[in-house]
Design a protein around this motif. Structure first.
Motif, PDB file in Angstrom:
ATOM      1  N   GLY A  68      -3.858  -0.541  -4.341  1.00 32.02           N
ATOM      2  CA  GLY A  68      -4.012  -1.306  -3.102  1.00 32.02           C
ATOM      3  C   GLY A  68      -3.005  -0.858  -2.062  1.00 32.02           C
TER       4      GLY A  68
ATOM      5  N   VAL B  87       0.688  -5.169   1.954  1.00 28.37           N
ATOM      6  CA  VAL B  87       1.723  -5.388   0.933  1.00 28.37           C
ATOM      7  C   VAL B  87       1.908  -4.139   0.060  1.00 28.37           C
ATOM      8  CG1 VAL B  87       2.392  -6.819  -1.039  1.00 28.37           C
ATOM      9  CG2 VAL B  87       1.358  -7.882   0.978  1.00 28.37           C
TER      10      VAL B  87
ATOM     11  N   ARG C 107      -8.869   2.490  -1.700  1.00 27.37           N
ATOM     12  CA  ARG C 107     -10.287   2.895  -1.687  1.00 27.37           C
ATOM     13  C   ARG C 107     -10.506   4.057  -0.736  1.00 27.37           C
ATOM     14  NH1 ARG C 107     -11.878  -2.880  -2.119  1.00 27.37           N
ATOM     15  NH2 ARG C 107     -12.489  -3.103  -4.298  1.00 27.37           N
TER      16      ARG C 107
ATOM     17  N   GLN D 285      -0.638  -1.979   8.889  1.00 29.09           N
ATOM     18  CA  GLN D 285      -0.998  -1.066   7.787  1.00 29.09           C
ATOM     19  C   GLN D 285      -0.794   0.392   8.213  1.00 29.09           C
ATOM     20  OE1 GLN D 285      -5.125  -0.858   6.694  1.00 29.09           O
ATOM     21  NE2 GLN D 285      -4.692  -0.337   4.566  1.00 29.09           N
TER      22      GLN D 285
ATOM     23  N   LEU E 259     -11.624   2.026 -10.498  1.00 30.31           N
ATOM     24  CA  LEU E 259     -10.817   1.529 -11.624  1.00 30.31           C
ATOM     25  C   LEU E 259     -11.725   1.211 -12.806  1.00 30.31           C
ATOM     26  CD1 LEU E 259      -8.340  -1.294 -10.513  1.00 30.31           C
ATOM     27  CD2 LEU E 259      -7.849   0.759 -11.802  1.00 30.31           C
TER      28      LEU E 259
ATOM     29  N   ASP F   3      -3.949  -5.330  -4.909  1.00 28.63           N
ATOM     30  CA  ASP F   3      -5.339  -5.099  -4.500  1.00 28.63           C
ATOM     31  C   ASP F   3      -6.046  -6.354  -4.018  1.00 28.63           C
ATOM     32  OD1 ASP F   3      -5.095  -5.893  -7.149  1.00 28.63           O
ATOM     33  OD2 ASP F   3      -6.764  -4.734  -7.898  1.00 28.63           O
TER      34      ASP F   3
ATOM     35  N   LEU G 134     -12.225 -19.841   3.253  1.00 24.63           N
ATOM     36  CA  LEU G 134     -10.823 -20.148   2.922  1.00 24.63           C
ATOM     37  C   LEU G 134     -10.725 -20.807   1.552  1.00 24.63           C
ATOM     38  CD1 LEU G 134      -9.614 -21.541   6.364  1.00 24.63           C
ATOM     39  CD2 LEU G 134      -9.506 -19.197   5.480  1.00 24.63           C
TER      40      LEU G 134
ATOM     41  N   GLY H  46       0.187 -19.392   8.904  1.00 26.61           N
ATOM     42  CA  GLY H  46       0.369 -17.941   9.005  1.00 26.61           C
ATOM     43  C   GLY H  46       1.435 -17.418   8.062  1.00 26.61           C
TER      44      GLY H  46
HETATM   45  C1  LIG Z   1      -8.221 -15.875   8.896  1.00 30.16           C
HETATM   46  C2  LIG Z   1      -6.917 -15.467   8.278  1.00 30.16           C
HETATM   47  C3  LIG Z   1      -5.758 -15.463   9.037  1.00 30.16           C
HETATM   48  C4  LIG Z   1      -4.536 -15.086   8.471  1.00 30.16           C
HETATM   49  N1  LIG Z   1      -3.409 -15.119   9.243  1.00 30.16           N
HETATM   50  C5  LIG Z   1      -2.225 -14.808   8.685  1.00 30.16           C
HETATM   51  C6  LIG Z   1      -1.022 -14.847   9.447  1.00 30.16           C
HETATM   52  O1  LIG Z   1      -1.017 -15.154  10.646  1.00 30.16           O
HETATM   53  N2  LIG Z   1       0.162 -14.521   8.847  1.00 30.16           N
HETATM   54  C7  LIG Z   1       0.206 -14.203   7.521  1.00 30.16           C
HETATM   55  O2  LIG Z   1       1.308 -13.975   7.002  1.00 30.16           O
HETATM   56  N3  LIG Z   1      -0.909 -14.134   6.772  1.00 30.16           N
HETATM   57  C8  LIG Z   1      -2.123 -14.433   7.316  1.00 30.16           C
HETATM   58  N4  LIG Z   1      -3.252 -14.362   6.559  1.00 30.16           N
HETATM   59  C9  LIG Z   1      -3.164 -13.895   5.165  1.00 30.16           C
HETATM   60  C10 LIG Z   1      -3.090 -12.369   5.091  1.00 30.16           C
HETATM   61  O3  LIG Z   1      -4.166 -11.787   5.806  1.00 30.16           O
HETATM   62  C11 LIG Z   1      -3.112 -11.928   3.630  1.00 30.16           C
HETATM   63  O4  LIG Z   1      -2.106 -12.629   2.938  1.00 30.16           O
HETATM   64  C12 LIG Z   1      -2.854 -10.411   3.525  1.00 30.16           C
HETATM   65  O5  LIG Z   1      -3.910  -9.678   4.082  1.00 30.16           O
HETATM   66  C13 LIG Z   1      -2.677  -9.996   2.071  1.00 30.16           C
HETATM   67  O6  LIG Z   1      -2.308  -8.641   2.030  1.00 30.16           O
HETATM   68  P1  LIG Z   1      -2.445  -7.807   0.676  1.00 30.16           P
HETATM   69  O7  LIG Z   1      -1.951  -6.432   0.998  1.00 30.16           O
HETATM   70  O8  LIG Z   1      -1.835  -8.561  -0.449  1.00 30.16           O
HETATM   71  O9  LIG Z   1      -4.009  -7.800   0.368  1.00 30.16           O
HETATM   72  P2  LIG Z   1      -5.206  -7.150   1.212  1.00 30.16           P
HETATM   73  O10 LIG Z   1      -4.933  -7.246   2.661  1.00 30.16           O
HETATM   74  O11 LIG Z   1      -6.443  -7.815   0.708  1.00 30.16           O
HETATM   75  O12 LIG Z   1      -5.191  -5.617   0.793  1.00 30.16           O
HETATM   76  C14 LIG Z   1      -5.661  -5.201  -0.472  1.00 30.16           C
HETATM   77  C15 LIG Z   1      -5.907  -3.691  -0.419  1.00 30.16           C
HETATM   78  O13 LIG Z   1      -6.269  -3.238  -1.708  1.00 30.16           O
HETATM   79  C16 LIG Z   1      -7.363  -2.333  -1.597  1.00 30.16           C
HETATM   80  N5  LIG Z   1      -8.104  -2.397  -2.873  1.00 30.16           N
HETATM   81  C17 LIG Z   1      -8.733  -3.444  -3.421  1.00 30.16           C
HETATM   82  N6  LIG Z   1      -9.274  -3.115  -4.607  1.00 30.16           N
HETATM   83  C18 LIG Z   1      -8.980  -1.804  -4.817  1.00 30.16           C
HETATM   84  C19 LIG Z   1      -9.275  -0.884  -5.852  1.00 30.16           C
HETATM   85  N7  LIG Z   1      -9.981  -1.249  -6.932  1.00 30.16           N
HETATM   86  N8  LIG Z   1      -8.813   0.372  -5.732  1.00 30.16           N
HETATM   87  C20 LIG Z   1      -8.084   0.765  -4.660  1.00 30.16           C
HETATM   88  N9  LIG Z   1      -7.777  -0.080  -3.632  1.00 30.16           N
HETATM   89  C21 LIG Z   1      -8.221  -1.348  -3.711  1.00 30.16           C
HETATM   90  C22 LIG Z   1      -8.171  -2.854  -0.409  1.00 30.16           C
HETATM   91  O14 LIG Z   1      -8.968  -1.824   0.144  1.00 30.16           O
HETATM   92  C23 LIG Z   1      -7.050  -3.302   0.529  1.00 30.16           C
HETATM   93  O15 LIG Z   1      -6.619  -2.269   1.365  1.00 30.16           O
HETATM   94  C24 LIG Z   1      -4.482 -14.721   7.101  1.00 30.16           C
HETATM   95  C25 LIG Z   1      -5.651 -14.719   6.325  1.00 30.16           C
HETATM   96  C26 LIG Z   1      -6.857 -15.087   6.904  1.00 30.16           C
HETATM   97  C27 LIG Z   1      -8.113 -15.094   6.059  1.00 30.16           C
END
Ligand SMILES: Cc1cc2nc3c(=O)[nH]c(=O)nc-3n(C[C@H](O)[C@H](O)[C@H](O)COP(=O)(O)OP(=O)(O)OC[C@H]3O[C@@H](n4cnc5c(N)ncnc54)[C@H](O)[C@@H]3O)c2cc1C
Length: 411
Positions: A10, A14, A34, A113, A134, A166, A272, A300
């Motif tokens: 992922g 993060v 991906r 990102q 995977l 991920d 949500l 947020g």
């Molecule tokens: C409407 C909305 C508003 C939000 N506003 C805020 C905010 O203002 N502030 C805040 O802090 N948070 C906010 N959030 C939450 C925030 O968007 C998430 O917490 C954040 O995107 C999580 O990041 P992540 O990297 O953990 O996961 P993700 O953003 O989901 O990234 C996961 C990554 O893993 C990759 N992936 C998945 N499976 C595989 C696989 N099998 N092989 C390879 N790659 C894979 C995906 O392509 C993706 O790039 C909001 C969420 C929503 C829904």
């Protein structure tokens, strides 16, 4: 110091931040995503997915060298925040009261990102693997492994530790047999960009309504990014409205505090839910970010918590390496889980409580929350505590979330 091979699945906000931070500390990284994100710049219009980024997260980006990349693209600071309820209480936060330049920044997710990818692409310690499917996870405290399929060929990838970044529907979490608990909020968030007649005033606004909160997050100049949480049916209706009718609805919902709001570009819907992994760790595996927890977006905090997870994990791994302990050993990883799980559950619980409190129309509850908002507004120490908490600067912070010595660009 070098040593230690880490496989990260992922490369979202993060996972990409984890790759940069661990590479900076001399670990060898394989990052599976991906597909490579589209980082062309400048772009037409704003992306509809944005995040309110806390001070702690901004410190972290600064440490990684990604902050200046974000500033080069687009970040919007906000100095004030107004939270109110129709016909009820109101609370205002002002950075000046804390002698701070701003309360936080609104940044498009793609900008975050891509800034991180620009940094990790410069690091020789990072190998990026795209387009691999995977297949399975082999747990082990010493050499965990993934089986993947790439271009029709199966490969086995070993490391000292595997990190699942991920996202909410983490396949790696599932392959490791880690269950989640939680529930749907029976709400969808409608997200879009609007232009405000009265400009953005460097202020973030949030109005609580019984059907859910409407957040207006300031973007450059006159624009706001909107997160409007409401019932799935109402969200679908709003998403389909003609432009004029939508402008009317969103202006009314904001009580026209910013004058007339006009839709710019597309609208998106996100269901949500609250979700928490039963465990953050397994032999040779650690979950971070949404793979571990998903919270209501009303304050947020989702990605800010995920970034703190990864910062804590980095500190734990660096200490383990110094002490020659295996990175994937339960004793090592338990330190990470202990440090983060309680805090994430507390934040998730607080958001859940707020969501329920503001959805409740029973008169004593409504009165209590109106009194609460007004009272909190008049109590400076409580206000300061609330803001410091939202800025992520309360309590003991992992090293990456602490301020960077020296200057960093201020938009
Ligand atoms: C409407 C909305 C508003 C939000 N506003 C805020 C905010 O203002 N502030 C805040 O802090 N948070 C906010 N959030 C939450 C925030 O968007 C998430 O917490 C954040 O995107 C999580 O990041 P992540 O990297 O953990 O996961 P993700 O953003 O989901 O990234 C996961 C990554 O893993 C990759 N992936 C998945 N499976 C595989 C696989 N099998 N092989 C390879 N790659 C894979 C995906 O392509 C993706 O790039 C909001 C969420 C929503 C829904």
């Amino acid at each position: 110091m070098s040593g230690g091979e880490i496989l990260i699945v992922g490369g979202g906000m993060v996972g990409a931040a984890a790759a940069c931070a661990l590479a900076q500390r001399g670990f060898r990284i394989r990052l599976m995503e991906r597909r490579e994100p589209d980082c062309s710049w400048p772009r037409d219009g704003f992306e509809i997915r944005v995040s309110a980024i806390s001070r702690a997260s901004r410190n972290l980006f600064d440490h990684l060298g990604a902050w200046r990349e974000m500033v080069r693209r687009r970040v919007t600071p906000y100095e004030r925040m107004v939270v109110w309820e129709a016909g009820g209480g109101e609370i205002r936060f002002d950075a000046a009261e804390l002698c701070e330049p701003e309360l936080g920044h609104i940044i498009e997710n793609g900008v975050i990102q891509c800034a991180l990818w620009a940094v990790l692409r410069e690091r020789p310690e990072v190998e990026v693997i795209t387009g691999a499917e995977l297949l399975s996870f082999e747990p082990s405290e010493r050499r965990p492994a993934l089986r993947v399929k790439q271009e029709g060929e199966e490969r086995r990838l070993e490391a000292d530790l595997v990190i699942a970044a991920d996202g909410a529907r983490s396949q790696l979490r599932e392959l490791a047999g880690i269950s989640t608990h939680g529930w749907s909020y029976d709400q969808h968030a409608l997200v879009c960009t609007v232009k405000a007649e009265e400009g953005n005033q460097a202020t973030a606004w949030q109005r609580f309504m019984p059907s859910g909160p409407l957040a207006l997050l300031p973007m450059e100049r006159d624009w706001f990014s909107i997160v409007w949480s409401t019932s799935p049916e109402e969200a679908a209706r709003l998403a389909e409205l003609e432009h004029d009718a939508f402008d009317e609805a969103v202006t009314r919902a904001s009580e026209a505090r910013l004058g007339r709001l006009t839709l710019e570009g597309g609208r998106g819907l996100f269901p949500l839910r609250l979700q928490h992994a039963g465990r953050y760790i397994a032999p040779g595996l650690a979950l971070v970010g949404d793979a571990a927890h998903v919270i209501h977006p009303l304050a947020g905090q989702g990605v800010n918590l995920g970034l703190l997870d990864m910062a804590e994990l980095v500190d734990v791994l660096v200490r383990a390496r110094e002490k020659h302990r295996p990175l994937g050993h339960e004793q090592t990883l338990r330190r990470y889980e202990r440090a983060r799980k309680g805090e994430n559950i507390a934040m998730q619980g607080a958001m859940d409580l707020l969501k329920r409190l503001f959805s409740n129309e029973i008169p004593p509850v409504k009165l209590a929350r109106n009194l609460g908002l007004d009272l909190a507004d008049r109590l400076s120490p409580l206000k300061r505590l609330l803001v410091r908490n939202a800025m992520g600067t309360l309590g003991e912070l992992p090293s990456l979330a602490q301020p960077v010595a020296g200057e960093s660009p201020h938009p």
